[in-house]
Design a protein around this motif. Sequence first.
Motif, PDB file in Angstrom:
ATOM      1  N   ARG A 102      -7.002 -14.641  -9.091  1.00  0.00           N
ATOM      2  CA  ARG A 102      -5.762 -13.880  -9.208  1.00  0.00           C
ATOM      3  C   ARG A 102      -6.115 -12.469  -9.673  1.00  0.00           C
ATOM      4  NH1 ARG A 102      -0.846 -16.610 -10.378  1.00  0.00           N
ATOM      5  NH2 ARG A 102      -0.419 -15.070 -11.998  1.00  0.00           N
ATOM      6  N   VAL A 103      -5.696 -11.478  -8.895  1.00  0.00           N
ATOM      7  CA  VAL A 103      -5.970 -10.084  -9.224  1.00  0.00           C
ATOM      8  C   VAL A 103      -4.659  -9.395  -9.543  1.00  0.00           C
ATOM      9  CG1 VAL A 103      -6.927  -7.899  -8.411  1.00  0.00           C
ATOM     10  CG2 VAL A 103      -8.001 -10.068  -7.735  1.00  0.00           C
ATOM     11  N   GLY A 104      -4.527  -8.913 -10.762  1.00  0.00           N
ATOM     12  CA  GLY A 104      -3.311  -8.240 -11.177  1.00  0.00           C
ATOM     13  C   GLY A 104      -3.203  -6.841 -10.614  1.00  0.00           C
ATOM     14  N   PRO A 105      -1.991  -6.303 -10.478  1.00  0.00           N
ATOM     15  CA  PRO A 105      -1.809  -4.938  -9.974  1.00  0.00           C
ATOM     16  C   PRO A 105      -2.428  -3.911 -10.912  1.00  0.00           C
ATOM     17  CG  PRO A 105       0.249  -5.788 -10.876  1.00  0.00           C
ATOM     18  CD  PRO A 105      -0.706  -6.935 -10.846  1.00  0.00           C
ATOM     19  N   LYS A 106      -2.957  -2.847 -10.317  1.00  0.00           N
ATOM     20  CA  LYS A 106      -3.595  -1.750 -11.050  1.00  0.00           C
ATOM     21  C   LYS A 106      -4.738  -2.270 -11.924  1.00  0.00           C
ATOM     22  CE  LYS A 106       0.711   0.905 -11.143  1.00  0.00           C
ATOM     23  NZ  LYS A 106       1.704   1.625 -11.973  1.00  0.00           N
ATOM     24  N   ASN A 107      -5.473  -3.226 -11.372  1.00  0.00           N
ATOM     25  CA  ASN A 107      -6.584  -3.849 -12.084  1.00  0.00           C
ATOM     26  C   ASN A 107      -7.875  -3.537 -11.347  1.00  0.00           C
ATOM     27  OD1 ASN A 107      -8.370  -6.428 -12.786  1.00  0.00           O
ATOM     28  ND2 ASN A 107      -6.777  -6.229 -14.343  1.00  0.00           N
ATOM     29  N   LEU A 108      -8.951  -3.415 -12.104  1.00  0.00           N
ATOM     30  CA  LEU A 108     -10.279  -3.201 -11.535  1.00  0.00           C
ATOM     31  C   LEU A 108     -11.081  -4.469 -11.803  1.00  0.00           C
ATOM     32  CD1 LEU A 108     -12.495  -1.565 -10.222  1.00  0.00           C
ATOM     33  CD2 LEU A 108     -12.692  -0.200 -12.306  1.00  0.00           C
ATOM     34  N   SER A 109     -11.147  -5.336 -10.794  1.00  0.00           N
ATOM     35  CA  SER A 109     -11.777  -6.643 -10.943  1.00  0.00           C
ATOM     36  C   SER A 109     -13.124  -6.669 -10.228  1.00  0.00           C
ATOM     37  CB  SER A 109     -10.888  -7.748 -10.370  1.00  0.00           C
ATOM     38  OG  SER A 109      -9.677  -7.842 -11.091  1.00  0.00           O
ATOM     39  N   LEU A 110     -14.037  -7.470 -10.768  1.00  0.00           N
ATOM     40  CA  LEU A 110     -15.406  -7.543 -10.269  1.00  0.00           C
ATOM     41  C   LEU A 110     -15.773  -8.985  -9.961  1.00  0.00           C
ATOM     42  CD1 LEU A 110     -18.195  -6.034  -9.901  1.00  0.00           C
ATOM     43  CD2 LEU A 110     -18.649  -6.635 -12.292  1.00  0.00           C
ATOM     44  N   ILE A 111     -16.425  -9.205  -8.820  1.00  0.00           N
ATOM     45  CA  ILE A 111     -16.977 -10.503  -8.470  1.00  0.00           C
ATOM     46  C   ILE A 111     -18.494 -10.398  -8.557  1.00  0.00           C
ATOM     47  CG2 ILE A 111     -17.160 -12.309  -6.731  1.00  0.00           C
ATOM     48  CD1 ILE A 111     -14.570 -11.318  -5.515  1.00  0.00           C
ATOM     49  N   ILE A 112     -19.105 -11.273  -9.362  1.00  0.00           N
ATOM     50  CA  ILE A 112     -20.554 -11.250  -9.516  1.00  0.00           C
ATOM     51  C   ILE A 112     -21.122 -12.622  -9.160  1.00  0.00           C
ATOM     52  CG2 ILE A 112     -20.375  -9.514 -11.337  1.00  0.00           C
ATOM     53  CD1 ILE A 112     -21.122 -11.722 -13.355  1.00  0.00           C
ATOM     54  N   GLY A 113     -22.431 -12.663  -9.022  1.00  0.00           N
ATOM     55  CA  GLY A 113     -23.095 -13.916  -8.729  1.00  0.00           C
ATOM     56  C   GLY A 113     -24.406 -13.660  -8.023  1.00  0.00           C
ATOM     57  N   PRO A 114     -25.367 -14.574  -8.127  1.00  0.00           N
ATOM     58  CA  PRO A 114     -26.649 -14.407  -7.434  1.00  0.00           C
ATOM     59  C   PRO A 114     -26.471 -14.467  -5.932  1.00  0.00           C
ATOM     60  CG  PRO A 114     -26.484 -16.603  -8.384  1.00  0.00           C
ATOM     61  CD  PRO A 114     -25.305 -15.832  -8.891  1.00  0.00           C
ATOM     62  N   ASN A 115     -27.501 -14.077  -5.195  1.00  0.00           N
ATOM     63  CA  ASN A 115     -27.447 -14.145  -3.742  1.00  0.00           C
ATOM     64  C   ASN A 115     -27.124 -15.562  -3.284  1.00  0.00           C
ATOM     65  OD1 ASN A 115     -28.103 -11.431  -3.360  1.00  0.00           O
ATOM     66  ND2 ASN A 115     -30.294 -11.830  -3.371  1.00  0.00           N
ATOM     67  N   GLY A 116     -26.247 -15.668  -2.279  1.00  0.00           N
ATOM     68  CA  GLY A 116     -25.875 -16.972  -1.761  1.00  0.00           C
ATOM     69  C   GLY A 116     -24.799 -17.680  -2.547  1.00  0.00           C
ATOM     70  N   SER A 117     -24.170 -16.975  -3.478  1.00  0.00           N
ATOM     71  CA  SER A 117     -23.157 -17.614  -4.326  1.00  0.00           C
ATOM     72  C   SER A 117     -21.786 -17.699  -3.653  1.00  0.00           C
ATOM     73  CB  SER A 117     -23.032 -16.862  -5.656  1.00  0.00           C
ATOM     74  OG  SER A 117     -22.650 -15.513  -5.447  1.00  0.00           O
ATOM     75  N   GLY A 118     -21.589 -16.958  -2.555  1.00  0.00           N
ATOM     76  CA  GLY A 118     -20.320 -17.014  -1.845  1.00  0.00           C
ATOM     77  C   GLY A 118     -19.462 -15.764  -1.965  1.00  0.00           C
ATOM     78  N   LYS A 119     -19.966 -14.738  -2.616  1.00  0.00           N
ATOM     79  CA  LYS A 119     -19.184 -13.524  -2.846  1.00  0.00           C
ATOM     80  C   LYS A 119     -18.746 -12.864  -1.530  1.00  0.00           C
ATOM     81  CE  LYS A 119     -22.404 -11.312  -5.019  1.00  0.00           C
ATOM     82  NZ  LYS A 119     -23.476 -12.296  -4.680  1.00  0.00           N
ATOM     83  N   SER A 120     -19.710 -12.637  -0.629  1.00  0.00           N
ATOM     84  CA  SER A 120     -19.391 -11.966   0.630  1.00  0.00           C
ATOM     85  C   SER A 120     -18.464 -12.815   1.490  1.00  0.00           C
ATOM     86  CB  SER A 120     -20.677 -11.645   1.402  1.00  0.00           C
ATOM     87  OG  SER A 120     -21.456 -10.688   0.702  1.00  0.00           O
ATOM     88  N   THR A 121     -18.689 -14.118   1.489  1.00  0.00           N
ATOM     89  CA  THR A 121     -17.804 -14.998   2.265  1.00  0.00           C
ATOM     90  C   THR A 121     -16.376 -14.912   1.741  1.00  0.00           C
ATOM     91  OG1 THR A 121     -19.644 -16.521   2.683  1.00  0.00           O
ATOM     92  CG2 THR A 121     -17.414 -17.365   3.042  1.00  0.00           C
ATOM     93  N   LEU A 122     -16.227 -14.869   0.420  1.00  0.00           N
ATOM     94  CA  LEU A 122     -14.888 -14.800  -0.164  1.00  0.00           C
ATOM     95  C   LEU A 122     -14.164 -13.525   0.239  1.00  0.00           C
ATOM     96  CD1 LEU A 122     -12.669 -15.882  -1.996  1.00  0.00           C
ATOM     97  CD2 LEU A 122     -13.843 -14.814  -3.949  1.00  0.00           C
ATOM     98  N   ILE A 123     -14.819 -12.373   0.124  1.00  0.00           N
ATOM     99  CA  ILE A 123     -14.106 -11.134   0.462  1.00  0.00           C
ATOM    100  C   ILE A 123     -13.879 -11.026   1.970  1.00  0.00           C
ATOM    101  CG2 ILE A 123     -14.846  -9.906  -1.611  1.00  0.00           C
ATOM    102  CD1 ILE A 123     -16.847  -8.366   0.150  1.00  0.00           C
ATOM    103  N   ASN A 124     -14.733 -11.670   2.766  1.00  0.00           N
ATOM    104  CA  ASN A 124     -14.489 -11.683   4.212  1.00  0.00           C
ATOM    105  C   ASN A 124     -13.285 -12.555   4.559  1.00  0.00           C
ATOM    106  OD1 ASN A 124     -16.506  -9.902   4.996  1.00  0.00           O
ATOM    107  ND2 ASN A 124     -18.047 -11.507   5.184  1.00  0.00           N
ATOM    108  N   VAL A 125     -13.067 -13.610   3.796  1.00  0.00           N
ATOM    109  CA  VAL A 125     -11.862 -14.424   3.977  1.00  0.00           C
ATOM    110  C   VAL A 125     -10.633 -13.639   3.531  1.00  0.00           C
ATOM    111  CG1 VAL A 125     -10.612 -16.457   3.133  1.00  0.00           C
ATOM    112  CG2 VAL A 125     -13.000 -16.669   3.848  1.00  0.00           C
ATOM    113  N   ILE A 126     -10.726 -12.974   2.383  1.00  0.00           N
ATOM    114  CA  ILE A 126      -9.595 -12.187   1.882  1.00  0.00           C
ATOM    115  C   ILE A 126      -9.258 -11.047   2.844  1.00  0.00           C
ATOM    116  CG2 ILE A 126      -8.816 -10.644   0.036  1.00  0.00           C
ATOM    117  CD1 ILE A 126     -10.511 -12.344  -1.898  1.00  0.00           C
ATOM    118  N   GLY A 127     -10.299 -10.418   3.413  1.00  0.00           N
ATOM    119  CA  GLY A 127     -10.077  -9.296   4.325  1.00  0.00           C
ATOM    120  C   GLY A 127      -9.690  -9.699   5.722  1.00  0.00           C
TER     121      GLY A 127
END
Length: 254
Positions: free
Chosen positions: A28-53
């Motif tokens: 959940r990302v609140g309005p006017k918020n600066l949120s960060l997704i972290i994790g080692p390589n292969g953790s799913g970060k890129s897949t998640l933002i590709n789903v969101i986008g």
Amino acid sequence: MLISPILSTRNISKRFGGVTALSNVSIRVGPKNLSLIIGPNGSGKSTLINVIGGLLQPDDGRVYFNGKDITRLSPHERFRLGLARTFQTPQLFTSLSVLENVLVPMREYYEERVLEILLSDSWRLREKKYVGRAFQVLKLLNLDHLWDAPASDLSGGQMKLLELARVLMSDPQLIILDEPLAGVNPSLANEIMSYLRTLRDELGVTFLVVEHRLDIALKFVDYVYAMHQGQVIAEGSPDTVIKNPAVIEAYLGG
């Protein structure tokens, strides 16, 4: 009183053959918020933002933007709703000037009626308005002095700022940034993160950032999601997440 999120995912799962890239991921990302997704390589970060986008469709789960289910919408439909993104490698028109690149995505250019262009000079007034706004955006990112330079002349960090400026011209509510600090020298990397805070505060833009350079990014963000093996393993303030034993183990291997 709880503030409704501008963006949320509910139990997102994504599989590639026999490999599970995401498993019941909810954020959940609140309005006017600066949120960060972290994790080692292969953790799913890129897949998640590709789903969101909208570049990938989830196998299970839903994506919501301003309370609207956008799970099956295309990237351009999400863009029209105010959800935009940048990529690790800036997608610029290198033969055009900095100013010309910033003017490219103005929605009105593509929505203008042909007869209105032919039968009136209203387009001149609009062009003047667009150029004025472009200079305001470039000034916020300290690129206004380079307005007439070819985009190809910019440094890697400046190219990332130019792509951000171009996205801002569409008046997005939320911008996804994919590793904006990659390949950027530490001084400019700190400036980029500082610019994001300025844009959040002055323009009310919400940011969701994927970044590996934690030593820089953690100093500027409001909220952090840590991922490992396709799941969110911790969330909260930067200090809380970075000290979480599960996060330490994910990065260091025990």
